[in-house]
Design a protein around this motif. Structure first.
Motif, short mmCIF file in Angstrom:
data_model
loop_
_atom_site.label_atom_id
_atom_site.label_comp_id
_atom_site.label_asym_id
_atom_site.label_seq_id
_atom_site.Cartn_x
_atom_site.Cartn_y
_atom_site.Cartn_z
N LYS A 63 15.59 -1.53 35.34
CA LYS A 63 14.73 -2.38 36.16
C LYS A 63 13.27 -2.00 35.97
CE LYS A 63 13.86 -3.19 41.02
NZ LYS A 63 14.31 -2.93 42.37
N THR A 64 13.00 -0.68 35.94
CA THR A 64 11.61 -0.24 35.75
C THR A 64 11.12 -0.61 34.36
OG1 THR A 64 12.38 1.96 35.12
CG2 THR A 64 11.72 1.63 37.41
N GLU A 66 18.41 1.11 38.03
CA GLU A 66 17.01 1.39 38.40
C GLU A 66 16.18 1.68 37.16
OE1 GLU A 66 15.57 0.92 41.26
OE2 GLU A 66 17.47 0.34 42.21
#
Length: 129
Positions: free
Chosen positions: A124-125, A121
């Motif tokens: 991904k950001t 995550e």
């Protein structure tokens, strides 16, 4: 056609022209190989070049006998080097991989347990930002 210039003479001139062209091709190929060779010193290159220019038949035959077996290796190395340089230029021109490619790679790493879901995550950001 002029009777003083029979057809056989035309064929002989064509044969001589072909042989002369092949001779020039062989001479340029050998001289190129002399300068491409990294295992020859400057004096060695000068010696072979002078021998090929001053005594062409003896110089070419001597070079082909002494160093002819490694001519292909030197040419293959040069071709491989040029191909590597071309690939590097293509990679540099292509730039970075797309965001979709990066996300796909991260998803594969997460699925194989290399990275955790939190790390996935976080990365991904960064990619989507």
């Amino acid at each position: 056609m002029d009777p003083d210039f029979p057809l056989l003479s035309v064929f002989l001139y064509m044969l001589w022209f072909f042989c002369f062209t092949m001779w020039l091709f062989l001479m340029f190929t050998v001289i190129t190989d002399v300068f491409r060779s990294h295992d020859l010193s400057g004096w060695g290159k000068a010696g072979w070049t002078v021998l090929i220019i001053v005594l062409p038949l003896i110089g070419l035959l001597a070079y082909l006998i002494v160093r002819g077996s490694s001519m292909h290796d030197r040419q293959a190395r040069q071709v491989a080097s040029q191909a590597d340089m071309w690939r590097a230029e293509v990679r540099a021109a292509a730039g970075r991989p797309s965001a979709a490619d990066e996300l796909s790679r991260l998803a594969d790493l997460r699925d194989h347990g290399v990275i955790s879901t939190n790390e996935f995550e976080r990365e991904k950001t960064k990619i989507l930002a």
